[in-house]
Design a protein around this motif. Structure first.
Motif, PDB file in Angstrom:
ATOM      1  N   GLN A 246       6.136  26.243  38.328  1.00  0.00           N
ATOM      2  CA  GLN A 246       4.976  26.755  39.047  1.00  0.00           C
ATOM      3  C   GLN A 246       4.834  26.497  40.455  1.00  0.00           C
ATOM      4  OE1 GLN A 246       1.827  25.499  36.244  1.00  0.00           O
ATOM      5  NE2 GLN A 246       2.036  27.553  35.002  1.00  0.00           N
TER       6      GLN A 246
ATOM      7  N   GLY B  55       4.455  37.336  41.588  1.00  0.00           N
ATOM      8  CA  GLY B  55       5.397  35.964  41.100  1.00  0.00           C
ATOM      9  C   GLY B  55       6.689  36.077  41.452  1.00  0.00           C
TER      10      GLY B  55
ATOM     11  N   ASP C 177       7.590  32.395  39.611  1.00  0.00           N
ATOM     12  CA  ASP C 177       6.570  31.712  39.604  1.00  0.00           C
ATOM     13  C   ASP C 177       5.591  31.872  38.382  1.00  0.00           C
ATOM     14  OD1 ASP C 177       4.723  29.576  40.458  1.00  0.00           O
ATOM     15  OD2 ASP C 177       3.350  31.335  41.280  1.00  0.00           O
TER      16      ASP C 177
ATOM     17  N   SER D 149       2.854  32.152  35.616  1.00  0.00           N
ATOM     18  CA  SER D 149       1.527  32.007  35.409  1.00  0.00           C
ATOM     19  C   SER D 149       1.269  31.539  33.985  1.00  0.00           C
ATOM     20  CB  SER D 149       0.713  33.461  35.500  1.00  0.00           C
ATOM     21  OG  SER D 149       1.089  34.224  34.676  1.00  0.00           O
ATOM     22  N   GLU D 150       0.027  30.855  33.613  1.00  0.00           N
ATOM     23  CA  GLU D 150      -0.242  30.692  32.384  1.00  0.00           C
ATOM     24  C   GLU D 150      -0.240  31.785  31.276  1.00  0.00           C
ATOM     25  OE1 GLU D 150      -0.933  27.121  30.165  1.00  0.00           O
ATOM     26  OE2 GLU D 150      -0.495  27.388  32.317  1.00  0.00           O
TER      27      GLU D 150
ATOM     28  N   ASP E 112       1.905  34.346  31.392  1.00  0.00           N
ATOM     29  CA  ASP E 112       3.381  34.536  31.197  1.00  0.00           C
ATOM     30  C   ASP E 112       3.781  33.619  29.971  1.00  0.00           C
ATOM     31  OD1 ASP E 112       3.766  36.425  33.180  1.00  0.00           O
ATOM     32  OD2 ASP E 112       4.371  34.658  34.793  1.00  0.00           O
TER      33      ASP E 112
END
Length: 246
Positions: free
Chosen positions: A155, A185, A203, A205-206, A208
């Motif tokens: 992240q 991302g 990057d 994300s929660e 994902d």
């Protein structure tokens, strides 16, 4: 792109990747509660890099034997040094290429019935959600019933410095490569001061991670999720799953 990056930067990259990640200790703490691992530990390390997880295990998993199935496509990284105290069986495998095979990734792996299946520092190099899911499914398939799967998700946006650098590098690299369709991302990162090599990074994300955990819920139950690692604390998000009993 990413494979070429590691082939061309293996020496300098490995030199900066020697210290263990703090999140690994929490993974081992989970394993220590498993009586089946009292005397030994059988591990699959997918995208093993320079075997620093194996070197961590050699010191941290005491007493007991450790057998590690280490998988990577960059031999220069993985075969750079021995790991005393760990029986390492190395398999050269291009994971991305194996994902495209009809038989699937798990069928290409020489590991099975592992107490612990891990994949650290790799998921962010896979651009497609279905690729990430296939990797997670393969890790579960290689774990024994009741075994643990541990995966890290980068992240980078938690660090303002990393995010700013990623945005700047991506703008330059995407223009040079003629790319104009990067998703949310998605970034292209260089290495040190070099501008001739870049690697793809996502990057996470929660959301994902939620999607992946939900997709494999019938095969494995989520048992932990936590953040750790990095100069800016919490750059990696860990997902721990336990394979369902059969």
């Amino acid at each position: 792109m990413t494979g070429e990056f590691y082939a061309r930067t293996s020496a300098s990259f490995s030199a900066t990747r020697s210290a263990p990640w703090e999140g690994w200790q929490r993974v081992l703490d989970e394993m220590r509660s498993d009586e089946a691992c009292s005397y030994g530990l059988r591990v699959l390390d997918l995208a093993c890099g320079n075997l620093r997880f194996e070197r961590f295990l050699a010191k941290a998993w005491q007493p007991g034997l450790v057998e590690a199935f280490a998988v990577d496509a960059c031999d220069a990284l993985a075969l750079s040094d021995d790991v005393p105290g760990v029986a390492v069986r190395y398999q050269h495998l291009d994971v991305v290429e194996a994902l495209s095979r009809e038989a699937g990734l798990a069928s290409s792996l020489e590991a099975s019935d592992c107490d612990l299946s891990v994949c650290f520092g790799f998921m962010h190099h896979l651009p497609l959600p279905e690729q990430r899911l296939r990797v997670l499914e393969a890790l579960i398939e290689c774990a024994r019933p009741g075994g643990i799967v541990a995966v890290s998700f980068w992240q980078l946006s938690k660090s303002e410095r990393l995010l700013r650098k990623a945005q700047e590098t991506t703008a330059v690299a995407a223009d040079a490569l003629g790319l104009d369709d990067l998703g949310a991302g998605d970034y292209l990162l260089g290495w040190q001061d070099r501008t001739d090599v870049v690697r793809y990074c996502h990057d996470f994300s929660e959301a994902d991670i939620d999607e992946l955990a939900l997709a494999v819920a019938p095969q494995a139950k989520e048992i932990a999720r936590f953040s750790a690692d990095g100069a800016t604390p919490g750059l990696n998000r860990y997902l721990l799953l336990r394979r369902s009993p059969e």
